[in-house]
Design an enzyme around this catalytic site. Structure first.
Site, PDB file in Angstrom:
ATOM      1  N   GLU A  30      41.496  31.663  51.425  1.00 40.40           N
ATOM      2  CA  GLU A  30      41.416  31.441  49.979  1.00 40.40           C
ATOM      3  C   GLU A  30      40.345  30.389  49.648  1.00 40.40           C
ATOM      4  OE1 GLU A  30      42.239  32.890  47.428  1.00 40.40           O
ATOM      5  OE2 GLU A  30      42.370  31.420  45.819  1.00 40.40           O
ATOM      6  N   TRP A  33      30.722  45.674  32.223  1.00 44.08           N
ATOM      7  CA  TRP A  33      30.544  45.397  33.644  1.00 44.08           C
ATOM      8  C   TRP A  33      30.042  46.719  34.201  1.00 44.08           C
ATOM      9  CZ3 TRP A  33      32.184  47.125  38.428  1.00 44.08           C
ATOM     10  CH2 TRP A  33      32.001  46.252  39.500  1.00 44.08           C
ATOM     11  N   LYS A  49      37.121  39.633  35.759  1.00 39.98           N
ATOM     12  CA  LYS A  49      38.473  39.120  35.972  1.00 39.98           C
ATOM     13  C   LYS A  49      39.432  40.178  36.515  1.00 39.98           C
ATOM     14  CE  LYS A  49      41.721  36.037  35.888  1.00 39.98           C
ATOM     15  NZ  LYS A  49      41.732  35.096  37.024  1.00 39.98           N
ATOM     16  N   ARG A  53      36.051  39.611  31.212  1.00 41.97           N
ATOM     17  CA  ARG A  53      36.302  40.931  31.784  1.00 41.97           C
ATOM     18  C   ARG A  53      35.021  41.637  32.224  1.00 41.97           C
ATOM     19  NH1 ARG A  53      41.478  42.788  30.653  1.00 41.97           N
ATOM     20  NH2 ARG A  53      40.781  44.812  31.379  1.00 41.97           N
ATOM     21  N   LYS A  63      37.230  31.151  47.287  1.00 40.10           N
ATOM     22  CA  LYS A  63      36.979  30.354  46.074  1.00 40.10           C
ATOM     23  C   LYS A  63      35.549  29.839  46.081  1.00 40.10           C
ATOM     24  CE  LYS A  63      39.418  31.174  44.090  1.00 40.10           C
ATOM     25  NZ  LYS A  63      40.608  31.948  43.853  1.00 40.10           N
ATOM     26  N   CYS A  94      35.165  45.369  31.853  1.00 41.73           N
ATOM     27  CA  CYS A  94      34.774  45.757  30.515  1.00 41.73           C
ATOM     28  C   CYS A  94      35.861  45.333  29.530  1.00 41.73           C
ATOM     29  CB  CYS A  94      34.520  47.251  30.347  1.00 41.73           C
ATOM     30  SG  CYS A  94      33.225  47.880  31.379  1.00 41.73           S
ATOM     31  N   HIS A 125      36.225  31.622  69.342  1.00 41.12           N
ATOM     32  CA  HIS A 125      35.965  32.989  69.818  1.00 41.12           C
ATOM     33  C   HIS A 125      34.815  33.653  69.062  1.00 41.12           C
ATOM     34  CE1 HIS A 125      39.485  32.902  72.378  1.00 41.12           C
ATOM     35  NE2 HIS A 125      40.141  32.336  71.364  1.00 41.12           N
ATOM     36  N   ASN A 173      35.995  51.776  28.879  1.00 45.05           N
ATOM     37  CA  ASN A 173      36.248  50.999  30.088  1.00 45.05           C
ATOM     38  C   ASN A 173      36.801  51.982  31.114  1.00 45.05           C
ATOM     39  OD1 ASN A 173      37.093  49.184  32.026  1.00 45.05           O
ATOM     40  ND2 ASN A 173      38.791  48.354  30.826  1.00 45.05           N
ATOM     41  N   GLY A 174      36.112  52.141  32.249  1.00 47.93           N
ATOM     42  CA  GLY A 174      36.575  53.089  33.261  1.00 47.93           C
ATOM     43  C   GLY A 174      35.418  53.889  33.814  1.00 47.93           C
ATOM     44  N   GLU A 216      32.852  32.749  45.742  1.00 44.86           N
ATOM     45  CA  GLU A 216      32.773  33.497  44.484  1.00 44.86           C
ATOM     46  C   GLU A 216      32.199  32.670  43.333  1.00 44.86           C
ATOM     47  OE1 GLU A 216      36.379  35.108  42.727  1.00 44.86           O
ATOM     48  OE2 GLU A 216      37.544  33.400  43.372  1.00 44.86           O
TER      49      GLU A 216
HETATM   50  O1  M6R Z   1      44.606  40.593  38.929  1.00 46.47           O
HETATM   51  P1  M6R Z   1      44.765  40.646  40.418  1.00 46.47           P
HETATM   52  O2  M6R Z   1      45.585  39.521  40.944  1.00 46.47           O
HETATM   53  O3  M6R Z   1      45.242  41.972  40.920  1.00 46.47           O
HETATM   54  O4  M6R Z   1      43.300  40.442  40.995  1.00 46.47           O
HETATM   55  C1  M6R Z   1      43.031  40.573  42.360  1.00 46.47           C
HETATM   56  C2  M6R Z   1      41.651  40.077  42.689  1.00 46.47           C
HETATM   57  O5  M6R Z   1      40.677  40.821  42.015  1.00 46.47           O
HETATM   58  C3  M6R Z   1      41.473  38.593  42.322  1.00 46.47           C
HETATM   59  O6  M6R Z   1      42.433  37.801  42.940  1.00 46.47           O
HETATM   60  C4  M6R Z   1      40.063  38.098  42.730  1.00 46.47           C
HETATM   61  O7  M6R Z   1      39.940  38.091  44.129  1.00 46.47           O
HETATM   62  C5  M6R Z   1      39.785  36.722  42.123  1.00 46.47           C
HETATM   63  N1  M6R Z   1      38.457  36.681  41.611  1.00 46.47           N
HETATM   64  C6  M6R Z   1      39.906  35.621  43.102  1.00 46.47           C
HETATM   65  O8  M6R Z   1      39.641  34.373  42.560  1.00 46.47           O
END
Ligand code: M6R
Length: 616
Positions: free
Chosen positions: A489, A74, A611, A27, A493, A2, A512, A100-101, A496
């Site tokens: 990772e 969000w 984000k 956000r 990537k 948010c 395995h 936000n929260g 997502e």
């Molecule tokens: O702001 P942060 O690094 O704490 O965020 C952690 C995760 O939410 C963040 O890395 C998320 O997995 C990303 N979308 C990955 O690309």
């Protein structure tokens, strides 16, 4: 999660708020809304979808007022509907609120307020909070003016269980906003004759670089000529005005199509910024200004515990590998969300570190607080200056890569790998690493930006590969040692931003279980750098090939694969072990990016994500 914007000044609030919301859209982007106080009324426009939809909706209103609030949502409580979008207005029409929260005890409050005659148009916890402020406002002495407004918010918040960053308007108080925070970020921008509230700096940087970071439990009362900060228990707070060091250009796309693309290509410079001023004069070790630990204290550390979420957790796994390999100190890595509930036994000489780009991830913050509560020194590796994490940690290391706006983390990740490599060096040089090995290591790190530049030259080749692989529904990413986290990772990537199902595995573990998935319909991306373990990785590739699985191999210069084994080969420069994870990140970032573009996905704002994850 948010985005919040508030404006008090001399300009028309709506256009400034809409511009801020556009910049905060990363956000949360399922709905957006704006409320302007004008002509003795709270005029509201809200719409599901992107800020673009809201802008069209807002054009139907005649927004002229100079005080207002806006929000990108969000969803937590209640589906994605116009009615659930913020701002919410109390049923007596007195109060408007953005939030936000999560308000945990909203059920009890709602029952109480319903009994008092308040009504609700949405399913949100936020509307309950809004009506509770209206209830307290109605009860406060009418003679008290602006302080009646402030006190009604304060009183309400003393009854709240949960987290919030809020901004509130009162129909009787033109030119005023009351805002408050608990576990959700809130910044006040102090401009020329105007104030801008926002959940992060990107929303206000076009108007001012002077900001006050509000702390948990603080309220700010903004009026046309001044602002006052106080705590929930009514103590006055003297504000500290900080200066943001980056500029509006850093938060703009420029010639790029997406922020993710821009941030991938910014990595050489981002790495230089993360290293700047952090090597000793003799060039044999790293140095950090903000650790707040003496060399003697550091020498006593016999265990590291790293916590983080998502991509930052993958950076912790690389840190584990590098610290154990070079400093020979045991490292444990935990998901922040698990650590906070697991009651992990900690040893007295353990150094606790968290990694977070935003510094606002609620699980990471909770892990830090839990470690501190147990009496441990807790340090943070963090990108956003002035974040909650940076302020609560006992010390730490800023990444200095500027704003990262794409939801998929790229430049923040490689910078975290760089900081991890520097920490490994620093503690290794306090123990058994020789001067000459240290110098060699430092030179390797200094050379990383150029190696990344070289790896980025593969972009057109990787784009062509992406076109051929964008139609698959499943993919495996396989790597070993420090590149196993890179396999995780790479898979994260890809999934997502392109919504292709992907899994990361240690290459040898593949047999395995995951090997059952292999067919001509499931390609595997292999990290296969030159080195001792290269023949083992080649064997794993053979096992995939024998089952008709397509292979994309990421090799280092000079590595020779048996002819015909890989369907696609991406070559990256040969590099020092400490730099290998950084350089290996580039091809998987580019591959995911180009596949997502090929599939027509909204790369910077993938579905269901935001984000910074400020709810549990
Ligand atoms: O702001 P942060 O690094 O704490 O965020 C952690 C995760 O939410 C963040 O890395 C998320 O997995 C990303 N979308 C990955 O690309």
């Amino acid at each position: 999660m948010c985005g919040i914007v508030g404006y008090v000044g001399k300009q028309k609030a709506a256009s400034i708020i809409l511009e801020g919301l556009k910049r905060l859209e990363y956000r949360g982007y399922d709905s957006a809304g704006v409320c302007v106080l004008q002509d003795g009324q709270l005029e509201v426009a809200k719409k599901i979808g992107r800020v673009e939809n809201l802008t069209k909706e807002a054009a139907k209103h005649r927004f002229t007022g100079t005080t207002g609030i806006g929000h990108t949502r969000w969803a937590t409580h209640g589906g994605v509907t116009d009615a659930n979008a913020h701002p919410h207005v109390s049923s007596d029409g007195k109060i408007a609120l953005i939030h936000n929260g999560v308000i945990e005890n909203y059920g009890q409050m709602k029952t109480f307020l319903t009994g008092k005659g308040y009504t609700f148009k949405s399913e949100t916890d936020t509307e309950v909070l809004c009506n509770l402020i209206a209830y307290h406002y109605a009860k406060e002495s009418p003679g008290a003016g602006g302080s009646r407004f402030l006190e009604s918010v304060r009183k309400t918040l003393t009854h709240v269980e949960g987290t919030y960053g809020i901004a509130v308007l009162c129909v009787d108080c033109p030119g005023e906003i009351v805002a408050a925070r608990k576990a959700s970020p809130l910044i006040l921008g102090v401009g020329e004759g105007e104030y801008i509230l926002a959940s992060d700096a990107s929303a206000l940087i076009s108007r001012t670089q002077n900001v006050v970071y509000l702390k948990d439990g603080e309220l700010v009362h903004v009026t046309p000529t001044a602002f006052f900060i106080s705590t929930l228990d009514q103590a006055d707070v003297s504000p500290v005005v900080d200066k943001i060091t980056w500029s509006i250009q850093d938060a703009e796309l420029g010639t790029y199509s997406h922020f993710m693309e821009k941030e991938i290509f910014e990595q050489p410079v981002a790495l230089e910024n993360s290293m700047r001023g952090r090597f000793s004069e003799d060039g044999s070790t790293a140095q950090f200004g903000g650790l707040n630990l003496t060399a003697a204290e550091l020498r006593q550390i016999d265990r590291f515990l790293f916590c983080a979420c998502g991509t930052a957790w993958h950076a912790c796994l690389v840190a584990e590998h590098l610290i154990e390999r070079f400093a020979r100190i045991p490292v444990e890595v935990d998901y922040a969300s698990e650590f906070r509930y697991r009651n992990t036994p900690l040893h007295s000489n353990t150094l606790f570190l968290v990694i977070s780009q935003s510094g606002e991830t609620i699980d990471t913050l909770a892990a830090l607080r839990e470690a501190k509560r147990k009496g441990y020194k807790a340090l943070a590796i963090n990108n956003v200056v002035g974040s909650t994490l940076a302020r609560e940690a006992d010390g730490g290391i800023y990444q200095h890569v500027g704003p990262e706006i794409g939801v998929a983390s790229t430049k923040a990740f490689t910078s975290q790998l760089m900081v991890a490599a520097m920490i490994a060096l620093y503690v290794a040089r306090m123990r058994d690493m020789s001067f000459s090995d240290g110098v060699q290591y430092v030179n390797a790190l200094k050379g990383a930006p150029d190696l990344v530049r070289k790896a980025l030259l593969q972009a057109p080749h990787i784009r062509a590969i992406a076109k051929r692989y964008a139609g698959y529904s499943d993919m495996l990413f396989l790597g070993r040692l420090s590149l196993f986290p890179l396999a995780l990772e790479g898979a994260l990537k890809l999934k997502e931003i392109s919504y292709i199902h992907a899994e990361g595995y240690p290459a040898a573990e593949m047999k395995h279980g995951p090997i059952a998935l292999i067919s001509e319909k499931c390609p595997s991306v292999f990290f296969a750098p030159n080195g001792e373990i290269f023949p083992k990785i080649v064997s794993s590739m053979q096992e995939i090939k024998a089952r008709k699985g397509p292979i994309i191999a990421i090799i280092t210069e000079g590595a020779e694969l048996p002819p015909g084994l890989a369907d696609e080969v991406i070559t990256i420069p040969e590099c020092h072990e400490a730099v290998l994870p950084i350089v290996s990140s580039i091809p998987v970032q580019l591959l995911s990016y180009y596949i997502a573009v090929e599939r027509g996905c909204d790369v910077d704002k993938p579905r269901n994500l935001a984000k910074s994850v400020t709810v549990e």
